[in-house]
Design a protein around this motif. Structure first.
Motif, PDB file in Angstrom:
ATOM      1  N   LYS A 191     -12.712 -21.065 -18.618  1.00  0.00           N
ATOM      2  CA  LYS A 191     -12.159 -20.579 -19.891  1.00  0.00           C
ATOM      3  C   LYS A 191     -12.167 -19.056 -19.932  1.00  0.00           C
ATOM      4  N   GLY A 192     -13.247 -18.446 -19.444  1.00  0.00           N
ATOM      5  CA  GLY A 192     -13.350 -16.987 -19.416  1.00  0.00           C
ATOM      6  C   GLY A 192     -12.278 -16.375 -18.508  1.00  0.00           C
ATOM      7  N   LYS A 193     -12.081 -16.975 -17.333  1.00  0.00           N
ATOM      8  CA  LYS A 193     -11.074 -16.456 -16.399  1.00  0.00           C
ATOM      9  C   LYS A 193      -9.672 -16.629 -16.957  1.00  0.00           C
ATOM     10  N   GLU A 194      -9.420 -17.768 -17.639  1.00  0.00           N
ATOM     11  CA  GLU A 194      -8.105 -17.992 -18.250  1.00  0.00           C
ATOM     12  C   GLU A 194      -7.832 -16.954 -19.337  1.00  0.00           C
ATOM     13  N   ALA A 195      -8.847 -16.678 -20.155  1.00  0.00           N
ATOM     14  CA  ALA A 195      -8.689 -15.681 -21.206  1.00  0.00           C
ATOM     15  C   ALA A 195      -8.374 -14.320 -20.593  1.00  0.00           C
ATOM     16  N   GLU A 196      -9.048 -13.993 -19.485  1.00  0.00           N
ATOM     17  CA  GLU A 196      -8.801 -12.739 -18.781  1.00  0.00           C
ATOM     18  C   GLU A 196      -7.366 -12.707 -18.234  1.00  0.00           C
ATOM     19  N   LEU A 197      -6.900 -13.843 -17.712  1.00  0.00           N
ATOM     20  CA  LEU A 197      -5.557 -13.931 -17.165  1.00  0.00           C
ATOM     21  C   LEU A 197      -4.484 -13.763 -18.248  1.00  0.00           C
ATOM     22  N   MET A 198      -4.702 -14.399 -19.375  1.00  0.00           N
ATOM     23  CA  MET A 198      -3.675 -14.433 -20.416  1.00  0.00           C
ATOM     24  C   MET A 198      -3.643 -13.174 -21.276  1.00  0.00           C
ATOM     25  N   SER A 199      -4.715 -12.359 -21.221  1.00  0.00           N
ATOM     26  CA  SER A 199      -4.676 -11.112 -22.001  1.00  0.00           C
ATOM     27  C   SER A 199      -3.764 -10.124 -21.302  1.00  0.00           C
ATOM     28  N   VAL A 200      -2.925  -9.488 -22.065  1.00  0.00           N
ATOM     29  CA  VAL A 200      -1.932  -8.561 -21.477  1.00  0.00           C
ATOM     30  C   VAL A 200      -2.508  -7.165 -21.391  1.00  0.00           C
ATOM     31  N   PRO A 241       0.821  -1.214   0.000  1.00  0.00           N
ATOM     32  CA  PRO A 241       0.000   0.000   0.000  1.00  0.00           C
ATOM     33  C   PRO A 241       0.858   1.268   0.000  1.00  0.00           C
ATOM     34  N   ASN A 242       0.429   2.278  -0.751  1.00  0.00           N
ATOM     35  CA  ASN A 242       1.060   3.609  -0.745  1.00  0.00           C
ATOM     36  C   ASN A 242       0.060   4.551  -0.106  1.00  0.00           C
ATOM     37  N   THR A 243       0.471   5.228   0.956  1.00  0.00           N
ATOM     38  CA  THR A 243      -0.455   6.071   1.687  1.00  0.00           C
ATOM     39  C   THR A 243      -0.128   7.548   1.490  1.00  0.00           C
ATOM     40  N   ALA A 244      -1.176   8.317   1.222  1.00  0.00           N
ATOM     41  CA  ALA A 244      -1.055   9.767   1.130  1.00  0.00           C
ATOM     42  C   ALA A 244      -2.176  10.352   1.977  1.00  0.00           C
ATOM     43  N   GLY A 245      -1.841  10.746   3.194  1.00  0.00           N
ATOM     44  CA  GLY A 245      -2.869  11.267   4.095  1.00  0.00           C
ATOM     45  C   GLY A 245      -3.785  10.141   4.548  1.00  0.00           C
ATOM     46  N   THR A 246      -5.063  10.246   4.189  1.00  0.00           N
ATOM     47  CA  THR A 246      -6.014   9.204   4.582  1.00  0.00           C
ATOM     48  C   THR A 246      -6.366   8.267   3.429  1.00  0.00           C
ATOM     49  N   VAL A 247      -5.733   8.460   2.280  1.00  0.00           N
ATOM     50  CA  VAL A 247      -6.034   7.617   1.117  1.00  0.00           C
ATOM     51  C   VAL A 247      -4.921   6.596   0.919  1.00  0.00           C
ATOM     52  N   ILE A 248      -5.321   5.342   0.836  1.00  0.00           N
ATOM     53  CA  ILE A 248      -4.365   4.257   0.594  1.00  0.00           C
ATOM     54  C   ILE A 248      -4.543   3.811  -0.852  1.00  0.00           C
ATOM     55  N   ARG A 249      -3.434   3.791  -1.587  1.00  0.00           N
ATOM     56  CA  ARG A 249      -3.496   3.396  -3.000  1.00  0.00           C
ATOM     57  C   ARG A 249      -2.768   2.070  -3.170  1.00  0.00           C
ATOM     58  N   LEU A 250      -3.411   1.140  -3.887  1.00  0.00           N
ATOM     59  CA  LEU A 250      -2.784  -0.130  -4.234  1.00  0.00           C
ATOM     60  C   LEU A 250      -2.544  -0.141  -5.733  1.00  0.00           C
ATOM     61  N   ASN A 251      -1.272  -0.205  -6.121  1.00  0.00           N
ATOM     62  CA  ASN A 251      -0.947  -0.301  -7.543  1.00  0.00           C
ATOM     63  C   ASN A 251      -0.805  -1.771  -7.903  1.00  0.00           C
ATOM     64  N   ILE A 252      -1.527  -2.190  -8.928  1.00  0.00           N
ATOM     65  CA  ILE A 252      -1.500  -3.589  -9.337  1.00  0.00           C
ATOM     66  C   ILE A 252      -0.472  -3.729 -10.452  1.00  0.00           C
ATOM     67  N   PRO A 253       0.618  -4.452 -10.199  1.00  0.00           N
ATOM     68  CA  PRO A 253       1.631  -4.605 -11.237  1.00  0.00           C
ATOM     69  C   PRO A 253       1.163  -5.550 -12.344  1.00  0.00           C
ATOM     70  N   ALA A 254       1.747  -5.397 -13.513  1.00  0.00           N
ATOM     71  CA  ALA A 254       1.444  -6.315 -14.609  1.00  0.00           C
ATOM     72  C   ALA A 254       1.968  -7.698 -14.231  1.00  0.00           C
ATOM     73  N   LEU A 255       1.258  -8.716 -14.645  1.00  0.00           N
ATOM     74  CA  LEU A 255       1.658 -10.081 -14.295  1.00  0.00           C
ATOM     75  C   LEU A 255       2.721 -10.595 -15.261  1.00  0.00           C
ATOM     76  N   THR A 256       3.682 -11.330 -14.735  1.00  0.00           N
ATOM     77  CA  THR A 256       4.678 -11.974 -15.596  1.00  0.00           C
ATOM     78  C   THR A 256       4.046 -13.219 -16.203  1.00  0.00           C
ATOM     79  N   GLU A 257       4.655 -13.717 -17.269  1.00  0.00           N
ATOM     80  CA  GLU A 257       4.135 -14.910 -17.945  1.00  0.00           C
ATOM     81  C   GLU A 257       4.091 -16.100 -16.978  1.00  0.00           C
ATOM     82  N   GLU A 258       5.143 -16.229 -16.165  1.00  0.00           N
ATOM     83  CA  GLU A 258       5.203 -17.340 -15.206  1.00  0.00           C
ATOM     84  C   GLU A 258       4.081 -17.223 -14.172  1.00  0.00           C
ATOM     85  N   ARG A 286       1.241 -15.728 -14.579  1.00  0.00           N
ATOM     86  CA  ARG A 286      -0.024 -16.010 -15.269  1.00  0.00           C
ATOM     87  C   ARG A 286      -0.274 -17.513 -15.326  1.00  0.00           C
ATOM     88  N   ARG A 287       0.786 -18.273 -15.630  1.00  0.00           N
ATOM     89  CA  ARG A 287       0.632 -19.739 -15.690  1.00  0.00           C
ATOM     90  C   ARG A 287       0.288 -20.306 -14.317  1.00  0.00           C
TER      91      ARG A 287
END
Length: 185
Positions: A176-185, A91-108, A110-111
């Motif tokens: 299948k839908g969740k896998e497609a969502e996972l594998m899309s970059v 978490p990154n905090t600025a005052g009372t707001v906490i921000r979560l940055n979601i990093p891009a997933l690596t191929e490994e 994702r698998r």
């Protein structure tokens, strides 16, 4: 009586599929989703509370979630709960707001997540097959007690199998839908 058995089996299989969908919301896909933090519990005045009950959670863009605690003194406990969770997010905090940055997933990664999705799908299929077994057992009990004929029993078991096949097909589509969502970059 046989219709009740079929309706019960169908309703329980539907609940298994919904449970699978709910479980898959927590699987991180590289895209921000408020459902990612649903399972986080925060220590709030000595009791464990779901994050959504002590703060507002918003998706600000495709890669970030903002969490705003309703009370200023809750910022620290919310940060601790996020760090202690299995999300692997800082978490990154600025005052009372906490921000979560979601990093891009690596191929490994994702698998690995695809394997988790498959495991959840298999668990749902096992649950559906257990429901089928229970329904067929109820039909056999009715046949044994001579409350139904053998023709009724075999027809009902065939209908229960059709319901089961449909439910398993639904599980496969969800996976299948969740896998497609996972594998899309």
């Amino acid at each position: 009586m046989l219709n009740e058995i079929k309706k019960d089996a169908q309703a329980r299989m539907g609940k298994s599929i919904e449970s699978l969908r709910h479980a898959l919301v927590k699987v991180r896909t590289g895209r921000a989703n408020a459902g990612l933090v649903d399972s986080i519990k925060v220590s709030y005045y000595g009791s464990e509370m779901p994050l959504a009950q002590v703060a507002s959670v918003a998706v600000t863009d495709a890669r970030s979630i903002t969490i705003t605690p309703w009370e200023k003194q809750m910022v620290g406990p919310v940060e601790k709960a996020i760090l202690a969770s299995d999300l692997g997010l800082t978490p990154n905090t600025a005052g009372t707001v906490i921000r979560l940055n979601i990093p891009a997933l690596t191929e490994e990664r994702r698998r690995d997540l695809a394997k988790v999705v498959h495991g959840e799908g298999e668990d749902a299929k096992v649950a559906i097959r257990n429901i089928r077994r229970d329904a067929n057992h109820q039909v056999k009990e009715l046949l044994k007690d001579k409350q139904i004929t053998e023709d009724d029993a075999s027809r009902t078991e065939a209908e229960i199998q059709k319901i089961t096949d449909g439910a398993i097909k639904d599980v496969d589509e969800v996976i299948k839908g969740k896998e497609a969502e996972l594998m899309s970059v």
